[in-house]
Every structure is written in structure tokens, then in C-alpha cells.
Design an enzyme around this catalytic site. Structure first.
Site, short mmCIF file in Angstrom:
data_model
loop_
_atom_site.label_atom_id
_atom_site.label_comp_id
_atom_site.label_asym_id
_atom_site.label_seq_id
_atom_site.Cartn_x
_atom_site.Cartn_y
_atom_site.Cartn_z
N GLY A 1 -21.39 0.34 -10.61
CA GLY A 1 -20.04 -0.20 -10.46
C GLY A 1 -19.24 -0.06 -11.75
O GLY A 1 -19.72 0.53 -12.72
N GLU B 1 -27.29 0.37 -18.55
CA GLU B 1 -26.44 1.12 -17.61
C GLU B 1 -25.99 2.42 -18.26
O GLU B 1 -26.02 3.48 -17.63
CB GLU B 1 -25.20 0.29 -17.22
CG GLU B 1 -25.52 -0.86 -16.30
CD GLU B 1 -24.31 -1.73 -16.00
OE1 GLU B 1 -24.25 -2.25 -14.89
OE2 GLU B 1 -23.42 -1.90 -16.86
N GLY C 1 -21.47 -7.72 -16.21
CA GLY C 1 -22.78 -8.31 -15.93
C GLY C 1 -23.73 -8.25 -17.12
O GLY C 1 -24.91 -8.56 -16.98
N SER D 1 -22.09 -6.59 -7.97
CA SER D 1 -22.03 -6.93 -6.54
C SER D 1 -21.84 -5.70 -5.65
O SER D 1 -22.33 -5.68 -4.51
CB SER D 1 -20.90 -7.93 -6.30
OG SER D 1 -19.68 -7.42 -6.76
N THR D 2 -21.14 -4.68 -6.14
CA THR D 2 -20.92 -3.49 -5.31
C THR D 2 -22.20 -2.68 -5.21
O THR D 2 -22.62 -2.26 -4.12
CB THR D 2 -19.78 -2.62 -5.90
OG1 THR D 2 -18.73 -3.48 -6.33
CG2 THR D 2 -19.25 -1.64 -4.89
C1 5RP Z 1 -22.43 -4.89 -14.92
C2 5RP Z 1 -21.35 -3.95 -14.59
C3 5RP Z 1 -20.90 -3.89 -13.16
O1 5RP Z 1 -21.22 -2.64 -12.64
C4 5RP Z 1 -19.41 -4.12 -13.11
O2 5RP Z 1 -19.13 -5.37 -13.71
C5 5RP Z 1 -18.89 -4.12 -11.66
O3 5RP Z 1 -19.43 -5.17 -10.96
P1 5RP Z 1 -18.94 -5.55 -9.48
O4 5RP Z 1 -19.32 -4.42 -8.60
O5 5RP Z 1 -19.65 -6.83 -9.17
O6 5RP Z 1 -17.45 -5.75 -9.55
O7 5RP Z 1 -20.87 -3.18 -15.40
O8 5RP Z 1 -22.77 -4.87 -16.28
#
Ligand code: 5RP
Length: 226
Positions: free
Chosen positions: A83, A104, A98, A28-29
Site C-alpha cells: 500500500g 517494505e 504502519g 489495511s489494503t
Molecule cells: C505501512 C504502510 C502502508 O502500506 C500504508 O500506510 C498504507 O496503508 P493502508 O492500506 O492501510 O492505507 O506503508 O507502513
């Protein structure tokens, strides 16, 4: 919280220059960052290419007007913006809520500069304080790997999907085990040891990779550097 996320996303734009290839993280970020980057690319007619870490990032990039390329088409990644779920005082991370951790890690690791965007709730004293470590595993091996994790005093659960019956299936066709550790003292060692278990594709500990962490706080953006 959304305000803090947007604030760090805006700050991250300062690290983007015309002509760059940018790794686009998941969550989300980072979603805020991708939307803001799209606006910047359009308004200033920048020649920027994004390399997405997931379908979420890819769809959002396309929607936001950021041209995208595949990882194997890029000679280099200038910067990756992503994120995290936990950040320890040495800027080691847990990622993968996620389920996009494998792509990533490949992209964040390859980037010239890896910048992490979080709000202050993600800062912890040690990894594993609040969140489990997501581990992407070959489906047939999930049960033996779950047993193997007992050696680490970790309790693992197969991640179950919310809008689908059965387990979460990653974009690489694998399962996710969420492993709750008591306390991760040496993130780099644990990261390497987890990846040594046959059947593990990748794990969500990102030790010694983050260059900069931008933290959204009520007082403004705090910059942490390694
Ligand atoms: C997805 C991730 C995201 O970057 C992590 O979960 C942070 O997410 P958010 O910004 O929604 O808190 O690692 O695999």
C-alpha cells in the site's frame, strides 16, 4: 472505502502466477490482498511463497494459508504488493504509516515488479501534500535528527504509541519521526539526503520504485504505470 480497497486487492491477484515468490506489504489494503491470495493458493493448490514486510503481514499470511520464507532464503522476489499513504503524478510514494517502511522498502525495491494498491484519496499533486514523511531512526539519535530536519524546513514529531506508554518502537527496535515538509519538489534527492543523516535507518519516500499503481475509484480500478 473498504470496498475500494478490496476491489484493488482483487485486481492485484491477476499479476500472481503459480511458482512466484511474492512480497507481502503492510496495511489495511494489502491485508485484503493477503487474504484473497490465501484463498487462491488453497483453492488452486498454487506453489506460492510470501515474504512478509512486517509481523502484521506474517501473521495474516500464516492465518490465510500462504507459506512464508525469510528474505535471506529467497533468490529473487517476483512481485511485491504493498500500500501507500501518498502517490504523486510520477508514482513516487510516501509510505510508513504502519511503521514498517524499512522492511517494505527492502522488499519492494528488490521485487521484479512492485505493485502499489491505493484508493483514490491517496493521489496527490506533490509528496507531502497531506502526509508527513515517516523516518525510522536509531533511538538515541531522535533528538539530533529532529533538529537536523530543520535544514529541510521540516517539522518532525516523535511518533507516540496508542496502546503503549511512550514512543512507537519499530520491529527493528527503532523510533519513528514523522516529518512534515512544506512541499517535496524532488523526492529522489530528498530521499537520498534524509538517508545521509547519521542515525537515520530509512525514510518513507519511495521515489522511482513503483512499477504499477492500482487505484480504487468509484468508477472501477484505474491502472497507472511508470
Ligand atoms: C505501512 C504502510 C502502508 O502500506 C500504508 O500506510 C498504507 O496503508 P493502508 O492500506 O492501510 O492505507 O506503508 O507502513
Amino acid at each position: 472505502m473498504e470496498k475500494l480497497k478490496k476491489m484493488v486487492a482483487r485486481e492485484a491477484l491477476k499479476y500472481i502466477e503459480d511458482g512466484m515468490i511474492v512480497g507481502l506489504g503492510t496495511g489495511s489494503t494489502t491485508a485484503h490482498f493477503i487474504q484473497l491470495l490465501g484463498k487462491l493458493v488453497m483453492e488452486e493448490e498454487l506453489e506460492i511463497y510470501g515474504i512478509p514486510t512486517s509481523y502484521q503481514a506474517k501473521l495474516l499470511a500464516l492465518e490465510s494459508g500462504i507459506p512464508i520464507i525469510d528474505l535471506d532464503e529467497a533468490d529473487a522476489i517476483d512481485v511485491a504488493i504493498d500500500g501507500a499513504d501518498e502517490v504523486d503524478p510520477d508514482l513516487n510514494l510516501i509510505k510508513g504509516r504502519g511503521a514498517a517502511l524499512t522492511m517494505e522498502k527492502i522488499i519492494d525495491y528488490r521485487a521484479g515488479t512492485f505493485i502499489v494498491l491505493v484508493d483514490e484519496s491517496k493521489l496527490v499533486d506533490y509528496l507531502g501534500q497531506k502526509m508527513p514523511v515517516p523516518i525510522e531512526v536509531i533511538p538515541a539519535a531522535w533528538r539530533v535528527i529532529k533538529e537536523e530536519l530543520e535544514v529541510f524546513n521540516a517539522t518532525a514529531e516523535l511518533r507516540i504509541a496508542k496502546n503503549k506508554d511512550g514512543p512507537v518502537v519499530t520491529e527493528n527496535g527503532n523510533f519513528i519521526l514523522d516529518a512534515k515538509f512544506e512541499r517535496i519538489e524532488d523526492p529522489l534527492d530528498i530521499e537520498i539526503e534524509l538517508n545521509n543523516i547519521p542515525g537515520v535507518v530509512e525514510n518513507g519516500i519511495f521515489a522511482d520504485i513503483a512499477d504499477i499503481v492500482l487505484v480504487g475509484t468509484k468508477e472501477g480500478v484505474k491502472k497507472l504505470e511508470r
